[in-house]
Design an enzyme around this catalytic site. Sequence first.
Site, PDB file in Angstrom:
ATOM      1  N   LEU A  94       0.848  -1.203   0.000  1.00  0.00           N
ATOM      2  CA  LEU A  94       0.000   0.000   0.000  1.00  0.00           C
ATOM      3  C   LEU A  94       0.880   1.248   0.000  1.00  0.00           C
ATOM      4  O   LEU A  94       1.905   1.277   0.681  1.00  0.00           O
ATOM      5  CB  LEU A  94      -0.862   0.029   1.270  1.00  0.00           C
ATOM      6  N   ASP A 136       3.139  -5.647   2.940  1.00  0.00           N
ATOM      7  CA  ASP A 136       3.555  -4.611   3.893  1.00  0.00           C
ATOM      8  C   ASP A 136       4.049  -5.179   5.222  1.00  0.00           C
ATOM      9  O   ASP A 136       4.223  -4.428   6.185  1.00  0.00           O
ATOM     10  CB  ASP A 136       2.373  -3.661   4.166  1.00  0.00           C
ATOM     11  N   GLU A 164       5.901  -2.793  13.052  1.00  0.00           N
ATOM     12  CA  GLU A 164       5.449  -1.943  14.160  1.00  0.00           C
ATOM     13  C   GLU A 164       3.930  -1.843  14.245  1.00  0.00           C
ATOM     14  O   GLU A 164       3.372  -1.670  15.334  1.00  0.00           O
ATOM     15  CB  GLU A 164       6.015  -0.531  13.983  1.00  0.00           C
ATOM     16  N   ASP A 165       3.272  -1.966  13.100  1.00  0.00           N
ATOM     17  CA  ASP A 165       1.820  -1.777  13.109  1.00  0.00           C
ATOM     18  C   ASP A 165       1.060  -2.937  13.738  1.00  0.00           C
ATOM     19  O   ASP A 165      -0.121  -2.805  14.041  1.00  0.00           O
ATOM     20  CB  ASP A 165       1.332  -1.524  11.672  1.00  0.00           C
ATOM     21  N   ARG A 222      -3.624  -5.962   5.407  1.00  0.00           N
ATOM     22  CA  ARG A 222      -2.566  -6.146   6.393  1.00  0.00           C
ATOM     23  C   ARG A 222      -3.038  -6.891   7.636  1.00  0.00           C
ATOM     24  O   ARG A 222      -2.227  -7.303   8.466  1.00  0.00           O
ATOM     25  CB  ARG A 222      -2.000  -4.786   6.826  1.00  0.00           C
ATOM     26  N   ARG A 267      -6.346   4.417   9.969  1.00  0.00           N
ATOM     27  CA  ARG A 267      -6.072   3.039  10.400  1.00  0.00           C
ATOM     28  C   ARG A 267      -6.489   2.754  11.843  1.00  0.00           C
ATOM     29  O   ARG A 267      -6.586   1.587  12.242  1.00  0.00           O
ATOM     30  CB  ARG A 267      -4.583   2.738  10.263  1.00  0.00           C
ATOM     31  N   HIS A 279       0.151   8.245  10.091  1.00  0.00           N
ATOM     32  CA  HIS A 279       0.122   7.698  11.450  1.00  0.00           C
ATOM     33  C   HIS A 279       0.606   8.782  12.419  1.00  0.00           C
ATOM     34  O   HIS A 279       1.311   9.708  12.021  1.00  0.00           O
ATOM     35  CB  HIS A 279       1.112   6.527  11.569  1.00  0.00           C
ATOM     36  N   CYS A 293       8.598   2.130  11.819  1.00  0.00           N
ATOM     37  CA  CYS A 293       7.698   1.053  11.355  1.00  0.00           C
ATOM     38  C   CYS A 293       8.409  -0.272  11.137  1.00  0.00           C
ATOM     39  O   CYS A 293       7.783  -1.324  11.136  1.00  0.00           O
ATOM     40  CB  CYS A 293       7.059   1.385  10.019  1.00  0.00           C
TER      41      CYS A 293
HETATM   42  C1  CIR Z   1       0.925   0.722   4.896  1.00  0.00           C
HETATM   43  O1  CIR Z   1       0.273   1.480   4.174  1.00  0.00           O
HETATM   44  O2  CIR Z   1       0.403   0.116   5.824  1.00  0.00           O
HETATM   45  C2  CIR Z   1       2.393   0.541   4.636  1.00  0.00           C
HETATM   46  N1  CIR Z   1       2.660   0.711   3.246  1.00  0.00           N
HETATM   47  C3  CIR Z   1       3.215   1.519   5.435  1.00  0.00           C
HETATM   48  C4  CIR Z   1       3.106   1.313   6.913  1.00  0.00           C
HETATM   49  C5  CIR Z   1       3.932   2.260   7.684  1.00  0.00           C
HETATM   50  N2  CIR Z   1       3.863   1.987   9.069  1.00  0.00           N
HETATM   51  C6  CIR Z   1       4.016   2.891  10.006  1.00  0.00           C
HETATM   52  O3  CIR Z   1       4.106   4.080   9.726  1.00  0.00           O
HETATM   53  N3  CIR Z   1       3.998   2.478  11.279  1.00  0.00           N
END
Ligand code: CIR
Length: 253
Positions: A18, A60, A65-66, A85, A131, A161, A248
């Site tokens: 993404l 992704d 971290e997410d 995700r 998110r 974020h 991340c």
């Molecule tokens: C996303 O859109 O989820 C990933 N391409 C990028 C996630 C980045 N994560 C973050 O800033 N903690």
Amino acid sequence: MFNHAIVRKIGKSFVNGLTTSDLGNPNYEKALVQHEAYVEALKRCSVKVTVLESDERYPDSTFVEDTAVLTPKCALVTNPGAESRNGEINEMKEVLKDFYDTIEYIQSPGMLDGGDVMQVEDHFYVGLSTRTNEAGALQFKDIMGKYGYGTTIIPLKKFFHLKTGVNYLGDNNLLVAGEFINHEAFSSFNQIIVKEEEEYSGNCVRMNDCVIVPKGFEGTKKKIEDLGYTVIEVEMTEFQKQDGGLSCLSLRF
Ligand code: CIR
């Protein structure tokens, strides 16, 4: 003090992840090299790094971290707001069982991404973003309250974020960019202001005695060095193309 970090290698599908950026397609080979350098940077900060294998099902999934929020008292598995995700948490749950006896979970309809959570000592700041929804943030607040942590919820205006634009360096020093500059929630901090043209460097990571910063942002680097921190720079261009910041790429505990 952090002793450990978890990262996940990128897979070939990383280039199909993404993104909202218009920086072009990431180069897989270059991203691999940058990821390896990131792991080396973590190791230089005296942490043991667990490197998970890539998972092609989830483009992704290198942005670990997410999927979780780790504290000395508990691990919390998130409920990532992006459908593509969400399945990333299934394996992360299992990985975390090796490190934690106590694991908490955000449940639907609550959604929460770890990138929206910033810890400052015994307090959390949680961003409401595309998110992370209010139900997720409120569940987080309730859960962390049981462990003695406070939570402040902050609606985001533009940032992807929360930690895209605000990161705690320790010693009351807060790196702030864009909409977080002079934000009332952060008025008690010593604010280190990131210039507009260097906004991407609002996401830096304090790791023990060092601060890891993205390479190429001289203004931010100098401000952090002037505070007395040892700075380690890492190339992040390929992750930036996928909306990913420095924090991340790892879970730290
Ligand atoms: C996303 O859109 O989820 C990933 N391409 C990028 C996630 C980045 N994560 C973050 O800033 N903690």
